[in-house]
Design an enzyme around this catalytic site. Sequence first.
Site, PDB file in Angstrom:
ATOM      1  N   ASP A 234     -14.711   5.307  16.765  1.00  0.00           N
ATOM      2  CA  ASP A 234     -14.405   4.412  15.643  1.00  0.00           C
ATOM      3  C   ASP A 234     -15.589   3.487  15.327  1.00  0.00           C
ATOM      4  O   ASP A 234     -16.188   2.902  16.238  1.00  0.00           O
ATOM      5  CB  ASP A 234     -13.207   3.527  15.974  1.00  0.00           C
ATOM      6  CG  ASP A 234     -11.960   4.306  16.362  1.00  0.00           C
ATOM      7  OD1 ASP A 234     -12.088   5.367  16.978  1.00  0.00           O
ATOM      8  OD2 ASP A 234     -10.858   3.814  16.072  1.00  0.00           O
ATOM      9  N   HIS A 236     -15.130   1.452  12.153  1.00  0.00           N
ATOM     10  CA  HIS A 236     -14.318   0.403  11.519  1.00  0.00           C
ATOM     11  C   HIS A 236     -15.094  -0.637  10.713  1.00  0.00           C
ATOM     12  O   HIS A 236     -14.948  -1.839  10.908  1.00  0.00           O
ATOM     13  CB  HIS A 236     -13.485  -0.313  12.582  1.00  0.00           C
ATOM     14  CG  HIS A 236     -12.185   0.369  12.865  1.00  0.00           C
ATOM     15  ND1 HIS A 236     -11.226   0.597  11.893  1.00  0.00           N
ATOM     16  CD2 HIS A 236     -11.674   0.883  14.011  1.00  0.00           C
ATOM     17  CE1 HIS A 236     -10.188   1.217  12.427  1.00  0.00           C
ATOM     18  NE2 HIS A 236     -10.438   1.417  13.717  1.00  0.00           N
ATOM     19  N   ASP A 263     -11.870   6.890  11.692  1.00  0.00           N
ATOM     20  CA  ASP A 263     -11.770   5.426  11.561  1.00  0.00           C
ATOM     21  C   ASP A 263     -13.118   4.800  11.228  1.00  0.00           C
ATOM     22  O   ASP A 263     -13.633   3.928  11.937  1.00  0.00           O
ATOM     23  CB  ASP A 263     -11.152   4.800  12.815  1.00  0.00           C
ATOM     24  CG  ASP A 263      -9.633   4.930  12.851  1.00  0.00           C
ATOM     25  OD1 ASP A 263      -9.093   5.727  12.051  1.00  0.00           O
ATOM     26  OD2 ASP A 263      -8.989   4.251  13.662  1.00  0.00           O
ATOM     27  N   ASP A 266     -11.765   0.094   7.287  1.00  0.00           N
ATOM     28  CA  ASP A 266     -10.713  -0.879   7.603  1.00  0.00           C
ATOM     29  C   ASP A 266     -11.151  -1.861   8.686  1.00  0.00           C
ATOM     30  O   ASP A 266     -11.984  -1.551   9.538  1.00  0.00           O
ATOM     31  CB  ASP A 266      -9.401  -0.208   8.031  1.00  0.00           C
ATOM     32  CG  ASP A 266      -8.600   0.325   6.856  1.00  0.00           C
ATOM     33  OD1 ASP A 266      -8.836  -0.137   5.732  1.00  0.00           O
ATOM     34  OD2 ASP A 266      -7.738   1.200   7.067  1.00  0.00           O
ATOM     35  N   ARG A 267     -10.532  -3.031   8.632  1.00  0.00           N
ATOM     36  CA  ARG A 267     -10.763  -4.144   9.567  1.00  0.00           C
ATOM     37  C   ARG A 267     -12.143  -4.766   9.370  1.00  0.00           C
ATOM     38  O   ARG A 267     -12.250  -5.898   8.954  1.00  0.00           O
ATOM     39  CB  ARG A 267     -10.523  -3.728  11.014  1.00  0.00           C
ATOM     40  CG  ARG A 267      -9.057  -3.351  11.283  1.00  0.00           C
ATOM     41  CD  ARG A 267      -8.753  -3.292  12.753  1.00  0.00           C
ATOM     42  NE  ARG A 267      -7.344  -3.041  12.988  1.00  0.00           N
ATOM     43  CZ  ARG A 267      -6.400  -3.970  13.089  1.00  0.00           C
ATOM     44  NH1 ARG A 267      -6.728  -5.241  12.964  1.00  0.00           N
ATOM     45  NH2 ARG A 267      -5.149  -3.649  13.308  1.00  0.00           N
ATOM     46  N   ASN A 295      -6.815   8.016  11.678  1.00  0.00           N
ATOM     47  CA  ASN A 295      -5.569   7.511  11.093  1.00  0.00           C
ATOM     48  C   ASN A 295      -5.818   6.427  10.039  1.00  0.00           C
ATOM     49  O   ASN A 295      -4.944   6.113   9.233  1.00  0.00           O
ATOM     50  CB  ASN A 295      -4.626   6.983  12.179  1.00  0.00           C
ATOM     51  CG  ASN A 295      -5.178   5.785  12.918  1.00  0.00           C
ATOM     52  OD1 ASN A 295      -6.254   5.843  13.514  1.00  0.00           O
ATOM     53  ND2 ASN A 295      -4.457   4.675  12.893  1.00  0.00           N
ATOM     54  N   HIS A 296      -7.038   5.856  10.028  1.00  0.00           N
ATOM     55  CA  HIS A 296      -7.353   4.854   9.002  1.00  0.00           C
ATOM     56  C   HIS A 296      -7.969   5.450   7.742  1.00  0.00           C
ATOM     57  O   HIS A 296      -8.243   4.712   6.797  1.00  0.00           O
ATOM     58  CB  HIS A 296      -8.263   3.759   9.577  1.00  0.00           C
ATOM     59  CG  HIS A 296      -7.499   2.698  10.294  1.00  0.00           C
ATOM     60  ND1 HIS A 296      -7.068   1.536   9.680  1.00  0.00           N
ATOM     61  CD2 HIS A 296      -7.047   2.629  11.557  1.00  0.00           C
ATOM     62  CE1 HIS A 296      -6.403   0.798  10.544  1.00  0.00           C
ATOM     63  NE2 HIS A 296      -6.376   1.442  11.700  1.00  0.00           N
ATOM     64  N   HIS A 344      -9.446  12.713  16.543  1.00  0.00           N
ATOM     65  CA  HIS A 344      -9.406  11.245  16.559  1.00  0.00           C
ATOM     66  C   HIS A 344      -8.355  10.706  17.522  1.00  0.00           C
ATOM     67  O   HIS A 344      -8.640   9.835  18.340  1.00  0.00           O
ATOM     68  CB  HIS A 344      -9.138  10.697  15.150  1.00  0.00           C
ATOM     69  CG  HIS A 344      -9.055   9.204  15.134  1.00  0.00           C
ATOM     70  ND1 HIS A 344     -10.172   8.409  15.282  1.00  0.00           N
ATOM     71  CD2 HIS A 344      -8.000   8.353  15.038  1.00  0.00           C
ATOM     72  CE1 HIS A 344      -9.802   7.133  15.263  1.00  0.00           C
ATOM     73  NE2 HIS A 344      -8.493   7.083  15.112  1.00  0.00           N
ATOM     74  N   ARG A 392       2.407   2.854  19.494  1.00  0.00           N
ATOM     75  CA  ARG A 392       2.058   2.561  18.098  1.00  0.00           C
ATOM     76  C   ARG A 392       3.220   2.746  17.143  1.00  0.00           C
ATOM     77  O   ARG A 392       3.134   2.368  15.970  1.00  0.00           O
ATOM     78  CB  ARG A 392       0.909   3.461  17.656  1.00  0.00           C
ATOM     79  CG  ARG A 392      -0.357   3.304  18.462  1.00  0.00           C
ATOM     80  CD  ARG A 392      -1.395   4.308  18.031  1.00  0.00           C
ATOM     81  NE  ARG A 392      -2.545   4.350  18.914  1.00  0.00           N
ATOM     82  CZ  ARG A 392      -3.643   3.620  18.769  1.00  0.00           C
ATOM     83  NH1 ARG A 392      -3.738   2.775  17.780  1.00  0.00           N
ATOM     84  NH2 ARG A 392      -4.650   3.731  19.617  1.00  0.00           N
ATOM     85  N   HIS A 419      -9.873   6.287  18.817  1.00  0.00           N
ATOM     86  CA  HIS A 419      -8.564   5.710  18.464  1.00  0.00           C
ATOM     87  C   HIS A 419      -8.164   4.465  19.258  1.00  0.00           C
ATOM     88  O   HIS A 419      -7.277   3.747  18.841  1.00  0.00           O
ATOM     89  CB  HIS A 419      -7.517   6.817  18.640  1.00  0.00           C
ATOM     90  CG  HIS A 419      -6.185   6.585  18.006  1.00  0.00           C
ATOM     91  ND1 HIS A 419      -6.009   5.956  16.794  1.00  0.00           N
ATOM     92  CD2 HIS A 419      -4.931   6.916  18.422  1.00  0.00           C
ATOM     93  CE1 HIS A 419      -4.709   5.941  16.497  1.00  0.00           C
ATOM     94  NE2 HIS A 419      -4.049   6.514  17.461  1.00  0.00           N
TER      95      HIS A 419
END
Length: 491
Positions: A234, A236, A263, A266-267, A295-296, A344, A392, A419
């Site tokens: 990730d 991110h 990923d 995001d964030r 997943n993002h 991922h 999750r 992840h």
Amino acid sequence: MAYGSEYGSEKKMAEGGNDAELLKEKANKYFKEKDYENAIKYYSEALEVNPTNAVYYSNRSLAYLRTECYGYALADATKALEIDKNYIKGYYRRATSNMALGKFKAALKDYDTVVKVRPNDKDAKMKYQECNKIVKQKAFERAIASDEIKKSVVDSLDIESMTIEDDYDGPKLEDGKVTETFMKDMMDWFKDQKKLHRKCAYQILVQVKDLLSKLPSLIEITLKETEKITICGDTHGQYYDLLNIFKLNGLPSETNPYLFNGDFVDRGSFSLEVILTLFGFKLLHPDNFFLLRGNHETDNMNQMYGFEGEVKAKYTAQMFQLFSEVFQWLPLAQCINGKVLVMHGGLFSEDGVTLEDLRKVERNRQPPDSGPMCDLLWSDPQPQNGRSVSKRGVSCQFGPDVTERFLEQNNLDFIVRSHEVKTEGYEVTHSGKCITVFSAPNYCDQMGNKGAYIHLRGSDLKPEFHQFTAVPHPNVKPMAYANSLMQMGMM
């Protein structure tokens, strides 16, 4: 005697209550220091002493939210409300958990409860209105959806007629093509917090969509004995840490291939810079630079965790729609030399899934709530055998026996996945058969973790781990573009 016994029992309960409060205070201290793992540990110990305290469950729920354990957060918030249905923070926590899981109607119901109890609470009213807007938007999207093939944003673009203004002195594609010079110029441009011209951004997106749509869901590559590949986890939206990876490990090239394991966005608040850089390298080195979906790279996550807001702030809603289309074409897994499978999330909710099944996955869509595509993006390993409900709230957790059976059936040596934040940037579990790599150091400017990447060589496929620490970045906080519903208070 009866009185004495009753008194002794009450005294013991009071002492237990005091012990639980001390544990809670210890947990609160760790929470304030952003050490969420220890906070969860001591909230759990407080609950062992006093399992009927709604506040402990609510506080642990918030700590779980901070570690992205949305399923556990939802369970704790629900438990808090079972103990005390008038505990308003429990409704807040449960609503936030449901929002994180994309369960907007359930979240709206809880925000509605809060607003009715606290009609003058401005924060509650704002969250209710924001959630209600999302629910109505989703209902509208369903209403206008039809069996007709949805028109692509590409069809409504006229890129050729987009003019690049004279005062724009930033990087431009050369004859519409990404070159090495363009990539270096673009990275420097982004480093100075400057915006790529929208025509160039659209050119990259249209070209990368065309490229990705021709790829299979399972990418299969062969490394020769002398070749190596770098696998990153990730990122991110942490653009300056991505630049540091390239500084430490070299720029992508025909002889320095990379695989980025989902990923990307995001964030972190430089997600656009990250994803346009990665897409640019995919176009420059299509056979030596690999991207897998996380997943993002999905609409629900982008709506909540910042990427949609960032694209709209820096460009337009139309451009976000095109990103959404491109993300749906990202491959889901990669097999190296027929022996190492990279994805991922992780393995599957049921035994018997084969590489052939992965080749057949129809990926051009938002991920379903269950099945192999969902699991590839969402599942996590666990230390104990068997499977359990996901922390999750999506997919499952799988044990070493599940990993062993999957590898044996598919004649594989081990899996590499991402992840999850790891303190050291990576983790080796399941007797070396399940490796996690995470490449966003000091995740969200608060986790204090290292980042890592992995080298795999064709000669032996033995993973070599390389750790690195976070580098300074401009004073733009993570989650700057995130949905206001994900901004959570302390306790």
